[in-house]
Design an enzyme around this catalytic site. Structure first.
Site, PDB file in Angstrom:
ATOM      1  CG  ASN A  22      -2.358  -9.804   3.429  1.00  0.00           C
ATOM      2  OD1 ASN A  22      -1.615  -9.280   4.256  1.00  0.00           O
ATOM      3  ND2 ASN A  22      -3.467  -9.241   3.004  1.00  0.00           N
ATOM      4  CD  GLU A  52      -0.850   3.716   4.592  1.00  0.00           C
ATOM      5  OE1 GLU A  52      -2.033   3.354   4.683  1.00  0.00           O
ATOM      6  OE2 GLU A  52      -0.026   3.179   3.820  1.00  0.00           O
ATOM      7  CE  LYS A  97      -0.302  -6.491   6.067  1.00  0.00           C
ATOM      8  NZ  LYS A  97      -1.688  -6.969   5.773  1.00  0.00           N
ATOM      9  CG  HIS A 104       0.147  -1.773   4.442  1.00  0.00           C
ATOM     10  ND1 HIS A 104      -1.222  -1.647   4.511  1.00  0.00           N
ATOM     11  CD2 HIS A 104       0.632  -0.521   4.208  1.00  0.00           C
ATOM     12  CE1 HIS A 104      -1.545  -0.366   4.340  1.00  0.00           C
ATOM     13  NE2 HIS A 104      -0.436   0.346   4.156  1.00  0.00           N
ATOM     14  CE1 TYR A 155      -3.782  -2.147   7.858  1.00  0.00           C
ATOM     15  CE2 TYR A 155      -2.895  -3.287   9.760  1.00  0.00           C
ATOM     16  CZ  TYR A 155      -2.965  -3.112   8.388  1.00  0.00           C
ATOM     17  OH  TYR A 155      -2.218  -3.924   7.550  1.00  0.00           O
TER      18      TYR A 155
HETATM   19  P1  IDP Z   1      -5.044  -4.389   1.565  1.00  0.00           P
HETATM   20  O1  IDP Z   1      -3.987  -4.769   2.579  1.00  0.00           O
HETATM   21  O2  IDP Z   1      -4.978  -5.239   0.332  1.00  0.00           O
HETATM   22  O3  IDP Z   1      -5.052  -2.912   1.264  1.00  0.00           O
HETATM   23  P2  IDP Z   1      -7.447  -3.889   3.138  1.00  0.00           P
HETATM   24  O4  IDP Z   1      -8.829  -4.109   2.645  1.00  0.00           O
HETATM   25  O5  IDP Z   1      -6.973  -2.478   3.259  1.00  0.00           O
HETATM   26  O6  IDP Z   1      -6.458  -4.754   2.205  1.00  0.00           O
HETATM   27  O7  IDP Z   1      -7.326  -4.618   4.544  1.00  0.00           O
HETATM   28  C1  IDP Z   1      -6.226  -4.400   5.375  1.00  0.00           C
HETATM   29  C2  IDP Z   1      -5.746  -5.731   5.910  1.00  0.00           C
HETATM   30  O8  IDP Z   1      -6.771  -6.280   6.730  1.00  0.00           O
HETATM   31  C3  IDP Z   1      -5.495  -6.782   4.833  1.00  0.00           C
HETATM   32  O9  IDP Z   1      -4.202  -6.726   4.270  1.00  0.00           O
HETATM   33  C4  IDP Z   1      -5.681  -8.066   5.622  1.00  0.00           C
HETATM   34  O10 IDP Z   1      -4.500  -8.365   6.360  1.00  0.00           O
HETATM   35  C5  IDP Z   1      -6.769  -7.695   6.596  1.00  0.00           C
HETATM   36  N1  IDP Z   1      -8.086  -8.125   6.100  1.00  0.00           N
HETATM   37  C6  IDP Z   1      -8.789  -7.583   5.083  1.00  0.00           C
HETATM   38  N2  IDP Z   1      -9.969  -8.218   4.905  1.00  0.00           N
HETATM   39  C7  IDP Z   1      -9.994  -9.203   5.836  1.00  0.00           C
HETATM   40  C8  IDP Z   1     -10.964 -10.227   6.168  1.00  0.00           C
HETATM   41  O11 IDP Z   1     -12.015 -10.339   5.561  1.00  0.00           O
HETATM   42  N3  IDP Z   1     -10.625 -11.046   7.199  1.00  0.00           N
HETATM   43  C9  IDP Z   1      -9.454 -10.938   7.886  1.00  0.00           C
HETATM   44  N4  IDP Z   1      -8.524  -9.994   7.614  1.00  0.00           N
HETATM   45  C10 IDP Z   1      -8.792  -9.142   6.596  1.00  0.00           C
HETATM   46 MG    MG Z   2      -5.516  -1.273   2.447  1.00  0.00          MG
END
Ligand code: IDP
Ligand code: MG
Length: 136
Positions: A115, A129, A12, A118, A52
């Site tokens: 983070n 994807e 990312k 992905h 997304y």
């Molecule tokens: P993942 O990336 O671990 O699969 P997902 O739940 O699919 O997590 O969420 C997609 C992305 O959305 C996450 O990687 C993160 O960047 C963002 N995200 C998830 N939950 C939150 C939140 O509570 N606040 C802000 N961003 C979030």
């Molecule tokens: Mg996810």
């Protein structure tokens, strides 16, 4: 029985911006993944919204799409035995604060939104994807 899978990985914007893509790719390689396809791109907001779409009802959806389209990303197809789960394990928890020692997000993640990586979460989504970035 062997179960070689492919999964989609994205390095990312927060990680590409800090020039961490080489180190993150090395972590995939040293954990037995093959990088089958790879490209560095910058996507637009509309593409991020499409990618997304499963999160469209979430409160963070707009910020998430703005962020993913904010700078260059590295998109890869990774291959390995049980690659989808193996990649999720190597990535670590969505929130870097909760991620285990030795995971990519523990090592490089800044916050729940920044983070660093992905990874696809199921065989069905991995196919969708990979097609999204490499067969369109
Ligand atoms: P993942 O990336 O671990 O699969 P997902 O739940 O699919 O997590 O969420 C997609 C992305 O959305 C996450 O990687 C993160 O960047 C963002 N995200 C998830 N939950 C939150 C939140 O509570 N606040 C802000 N961003 C979030
Ligand atoms: Mg996810």
């Amino acid at each position: 029985m062997s179960n070689i899978e492919r999964t989609l990985s994205i390095i990312k914007p927060d990680a590409v911006e800090r020039n961490l893509d080489g180190q993150i790719k090395d972590m995939f390689l040293s954990n037995g993944f093959t990088i089958v396809q790879e490209k560095k791109i910058k996507i637009g907001k509309l593409e991020a919204e499409k990618f997304y779409k499963v999160h469209e009802t979430k409160p963070f959806y707009n910020d998430l799409c703005t962020y993913l389209s904010s700078g260059p990303i590295v998109v890869m197809t990774l291959e390995k035995e049980n690659a989808i789960l193996a990649n999720r394990e190597l990535m670590g928890s969505t929130n870097p604060k909760d991620a285990k020692e030795g995971t990519i997000r523990k090592k490089f993640g800044i916050s729940i939104d920044k983070n660093s990586v992905h990874g696809s979460d199921s065989p069905e989504n991995a196919k969708i994807e990979i097609d999204f970035f490499f067969n369109s």
